[in-house]
Design an enzyme around this catalytic site. Structure first.
Site, mmCIF file in Angstrom:
data_model
loop_
_atom_site.group_PDB
_atom_site.id
_atom_site.type_symbol
_atom_site.label_atom_id
_atom_site.label_comp_id
_atom_site.label_asym_id
_atom_site.label_seq_id
_atom_site.Cartn_x
_atom_site.Cartn_y
_atom_site.Cartn_z
ATOM 1 N N CYS A 1 -4.789 16.373 -65.940
ATOM 2 C CA CYS A 1 -4.917 15.971 -67.335
ATOM 3 C C CYS A 1 -5.914 16.863 -68.072
ATOM 4 C CB CYS A 1 -5.374 14.517 -67.524
ATOM 5 S SG CYS A 1 -4.337 13.339 -66.693
ATOM 6 N N ARG B 1 -3.343 21.847 -66.443
ATOM 7 C CA ARG B 1 -3.943 20.678 -65.808
ATOM 8 C C ARG B 1 -2.962 19.516 -65.665
ATOM 9 N NH1 ARG B 1 -9.370 21.035 -65.705
ATOM 10 N NH2 ARG B 1 -9.500 18.798 -65.406
ATOM 11 N N TRP C 1 -1.159 14.463 -66.294
ATOM 12 C CA TRP C 1 -0.585 14.529 -64.952
ATOM 13 C C TRP C 1 -0.685 13.108 -64.431
ATOM 14 C CZ3 TRP C 1 -1.887 13.588 -59.813
ATOM 15 C CH2 TRP C 1 -1.077 14.203 -58.853
ATOM 16 N N ASN D 1 -9.099 11.399 -68.366
ATOM 17 C CA ASN D 1 -8.694 12.206 -67.210
ATOM 18 C C ASN D 1 -9.439 11.648 -66.007
ATOM 19 O OD1 ASN D 1 -8.299 14.279 -65.337
ATOM 20 N ND2 ASN D 1 -9.914 15.547 -66.198
ATOM 21 N N GLY D 2 -8.714 11.267 -64.960
ATOM 22 C CA GLY D 2 -9.375 10.715 -63.772
ATOM 23 C C GLY D 2 -8.676 9.455 -63.319
ATOM 24 N N GLU E 1 -0.088 31.552 -46.916
ATOM 25 C CA GLU E 1 -0.206 31.690 -48.373
ATOM 26 C C GLU E 1 1.142 32.114 -48.977
ATOM 27 O OE1 GLU E 1 -2.125 30.704 -50.514
ATOM 28 O OE2 GLU E 1 -1.871 31.973 -52.263
ATOM 29 N N LYS F 1 3.200 29.889 -51.703
ATOM 30 C CA LYS F 1 3.616 30.421 -53.017
ATOM 31 C C LYS F 1 5.092 30.133 -53.255
ATOM 32 C CE LYS F 1 0.666 30.811 -54.557
ATOM 33 N NZ LYS F 1 -0.624 30.564 -54.073
ATOM 34 N N GLU G 1 5.779 26.301 -53.775
ATOM 35 C CA GLU G 1 5.179 25.806 -55.024
ATOM 36 C C GLU G 1 6.054 26.087 -56.238
ATOM 37 O OE1 GLU G 1 0.382 26.091 -55.322
ATOM 38 O OE2 GLU G 1 1.371 27.971 -54.896
ATOM 39 N N HIS H 1 7.429 27.984 -29.877
ATOM 40 C CA HIS H 1 7.154 26.575 -29.554
ATOM 41 C C HIS H 1 7.787 25.636 -30.574
ATOM 42 C CE1 HIS H 1 4.512 27.895 -26.393
ATOM 43 N NE2 HIS H 1 3.886 28.681 -27.259
ATOM 44 N N LYS I 1 -2.942 22.512 -61.771
ATOM 45 C CA LYS I 1 -3.820 23.549 -61.255
ATOM 46 C C LYS I 1 -5.149 22.995 -60.788
ATOM 47 C CE LYS I 1 -5.063 28.218 -61.736
ATOM 48 N NZ LYS I 1 -4.402 28.504 -60.467
HETATM 49 C C1 G6P Z 1 -4.042 22.935 -56.635
HETATM 50 C C2 G6P Z 1 -3.533 24.254 -57.170
HETATM 51 C C3 G6P Z 1 -3.667 25.337 -56.101
HETATM 52 C C4 G6P Z 1 -5.111 25.420 -55.619
HETATM 53 C C5 G6P Z 1 -5.626 24.055 -55.146
HETATM 54 C C6 G6P Z 1 -7.125 24.091 -54.913
HETATM 55 O O1 G6P Z 1 -3.206 22.470 -55.648
HETATM 56 O O2 G6P Z 1 -2.192 24.132 -57.574
HETATM 57 O O3 G6P Z 1 -3.282 26.584 -56.642
HETATM 58 O O4 G6P Z 1 -5.187 26.335 -54.571
HETATM 59 O O5 G6P Z 1 -5.378 23.067 -56.142
HETATM 60 O O6 G6P Z 1 -7.762 24.322 -56.142
HETATM 61 P P1 G6P Z 1 -9.160 24.962 -56.311
HETATM 62 O O7 G6P Z 1 -9.390 25.025 -57.789
HETATM 63 O O8 G6P Z 1 -10.141 24.057 -55.626
HETATM 64 O O9 G6P Z 1 -9.153 26.313 -55.691
#
Ligand code: G6P
Length: 612
Positions: free
Chosen positions: A2, A27, A74, A100-101, A485, A489, A492, A508, A607
């Site tokens: 949010c 957000r 969100w 927000n929260g 990673e 990606k 996501e 395994h 994010k």
């Molecule tokens: C969310 C974002 C990711 C990020 C993660 C941790 O899931 O979508 O891209 O890696 O949070 O966020 P931070 O701000 O703590 O790196």
């Protein structure tokens, strides 16, 4: 989680708030809403969807007012629909609120309010807070700000709120706990937002609210106090990012811009830290805790998502150069165990946003146990950077795309510098080797610049495999976190199932999945496990798997076996991870675009995750 924007001043509030919300959509983007104060009365619009849907919904409606608040959501409590969208209004219409929260004890509070005659129109915890504030205001006959303070003292959970009271219509009240809020101070105008991006066009003077701080923002002044009514002498700070950094700059998406920005962002990460002869490093942020770092019994690295992957790379780097035992933990798991930590441990928390709730809570736990905490954050002034004992900023610049790219390479670069710095301080690395390693690290921006020129080769691979339903990513050593990673990606942003695995673990389990329809991405750069990974590739080929290999430039062996190869610069150390990840970022980007996905705002994600 949010985004919030509030404005009070002499401009039309509508464009300030709408444009600000657009910058905060990273957000959350389930629903959006705005309350404008026109002629001392609130005019509210809210709708399911994005800020652009809100604009359409407002259309030619009343957009007057020099103050107001907006929200991009969100969803936590209650599905994303028009009704649950913010702002929320208290039952008797006295208070309007954006939040927000999560109010964790909302159901207890809701029952109490219901027993006193309150009814609720939405499923949200926020409406409960609005009604609680109103109940206290009417019952205790206190000022609006005092009603907010008293209500917040009853709340368990996290909040960043902006509140408007119809009886005191020339002020906004803002408060925070565990959800960020920044006040922007202009000339006869004030802003309040989840981060500074909504108001960088207007002012660079900010005050970061601390937990349990409450700001009363009137037309001519801001007063900050704690929710227990103690006056706070908040420091006004200057922020130094400009509006250009948060625009797309000619790229189709923020994610692509951020991938291509990596040469620059890494140079910014190194600036002032690597000297011109590459013979020394300056990490001023950790100097005060160097004795702790040198004598640490153990390092514990905590983070979430991509930051956790950077932490896994940190493990290789710290064990190799600093020769100290390292544990890497998901912050969300760490905080709910009963971890054995003491003052001889050093905890390194990694977070792009500096606001991730689980990482913040892990830090608080570590501090309670007496450990020294070092933060690696991108967002200057963020909550995590402020609660840590020491820290190093990544200086990657604002990252807007939800899928993290440049923040990851910046985090790994900071970890590399830290590992080398500590290794040298402990005499594990000779002066000669130190210079060699720093030189190698310093060459990465230039190498990525060259690498990005080959993006079309990655696009070609994307075109061929965009319709696959599953991908496997395999790597060994420092390339194992790169595999994780790469897989993250892809899932996501393209919604394709992808798994990252240590290559040797393939036999395994994952090997059972391999057939001619399964693209397997090997990160097969030349390092000490190269021969082993060559054998793993043969095992996949023997089962008719499709192999896409990331190889060191000039590689002949893997190139002869793989269906596709993507070359990256050759490095002899873990620094190679910084370049190997780039084609994987591009691959996920191109596949997502080809599948018509919303790259910068993937479904269900946000994010900055400021809830558990
Ligand atoms: C969310 C974002 C990711 C990020 C993660 C941790 O899931 O979508 O891209 O890696 O949070 O966020 P931070 O701000 O703590 O790196």
């Amino acid at each position: 989680m949010c985004g919030i924007v509030g404005y009070i001043g002499y401009r039309d509030a509508y464009p300030v708030i709408i444009n600000g919300l657009k910058r905060l959509e990273y957000r959350g983007y389930d629903s959006a809403g705005i309350a404008l104060v026109d002629n001392l009365k609130p005019v509210i619009y809210k709708v399911k969807g994005k800020v652009s849907d809100l604009e359409t919904f407002v259309g030619d409606g009343n957009r007057n007012g020099y103050m107001g608040m907006g929200h991009t959501r969100w969803a936590t409590h209650g599905e994303p629909n028009d009704n649950n969208a913010h702002p929320h209004v208290s039952m008797n219409g006295k208070f309007v609120i954006v939040h927000n929260g999560i109010i964790e004890n909302y159901s207890f509070l809701k029952k109490k309010l219901a027993s006193r005659g309150y009814s609720f129109k939405t499923d949200t915890d926020t409406e409960v807070l609005a009604n609680l504030i109103e109940y206290i205001y009417l019952f205790a006959k206190v000022s609006a700000a005092d009603a907010v303070s008293l209500a917040l003292r009853k709340v368990v959970g996290a909040y960043g709120i902006v509140v408007f009271c119809v009886d005191e219509p020339e002020q906004l009240i803002a408060a925070r706990k565990s959800s960020p809020l920044v006040v922007g101070i202009g000339q006869n105008e004030y802003f309040i937002a989840s981060d500074a991006s909504p108001f960088v066009d207007y002012t660079n003077q900010v005050v970061y609210l601390d937990d349990e701080n409450l700001a009363v923002i009137g037309k001519g002044a801001v007063q900050i106090k704690t929710i227990k009514n103690d006056i706070v002498n908040a420091e006004v700070r200057k922020i130094d990012f400009d509006a250009e950094e948060i625009e797309k700059g000619g790229f189709d998406h923020f994610m692509l811009k951020e991938i291509f920005e990596q040469p620059k962002s890494l140079r910014d990460t190194f600036r002032g830290r690597i000297d011109e002869h590459h013979s020394s490093l300056q990490l001023g942020g950790i100097m005060p805790v160097m004795p702790k770092l040198i004598n640490a019994r153990r390092l514990i690295i905590v983070g979430c998502g991509t930051s956790w992957h950077a932490g896994l790379l940190g493990e290789y780097l710290f064990e190799e150069y600093a020769r100290v035992p390292v544990e890497v933990e998901y912050a969300s798991e760490f905080r709910y165990r009963n971890p054995i930590i003491n003052s001889e441990d050093v905890v390194i928390a990694i977070s792009q946003s500096g606001e991730t709730a689980d990482t913040l809570a892990a830090i608080q736990l570590a501090k309670k146990c007496g450990a020294c905490v070092i933060a690696i954050c991108n967002v200057v002034g963020s909550s995590i950077s402020r609660v840590a004992d020491a820290g190093v900023y990544t200086h990657a610049g604002p990252e807007i795309g939800v899928a993290s790219t440049k923040a990851f390479t910046a985090q790994v670069s900071v970890l590399t510098m830290m590992a080398l710095f500590i290794g040298r301080a402990k005499f594990n690395i000779s002066a000669e080797k130190y210079t060699e390693l720093i030189t190698e690290l310093n060459s990465v921006p230039e190498k990525i610049e060259e690498l990005l020129k080959t993006a079309s080769a990655v696009k070609h691979v994307a075109e061929k495999y965009k319709d696959s339903s599953n991908f496997l990513y395999l790597g060994r050593g420092c390339y194992y976190p790169v595999a994780l990673e790469g897989a993250l990606k892809l899932k996501e942003i393209s919604y394709i199932h992808a798994e990252g695995y240590p290559a040797a673990e393939m036999k395994h389990g994952p090997i059972a999945l391999i057939d001619e329809k399964m693209p397997v991405i090997f990160i097969a750069c030349q390092d000490k496990s190269y021969e082993k990974i060559v054998s793993n590739i043969q095992e996949v080929k023997a089962r008719k798997g499709v192999v896409i290999a990331i190889v060191s430039e000039g590689d002949k062996t893997v190139s002869a076996m793989a269906d596709h190869v993507l070359e990256v610069p050759k490095f002899n150390t873990a620094v190679g991870a910084l370049t190997a990840v780039v084609p994987l970022q591009l691959l996920s980007y191109y596949i997502a675009v080809m599948r018509g996905c919303n790259v910068d705002q993937p479904r269900n994600l946000a994010k900055s995750v400021t809830v558990e």
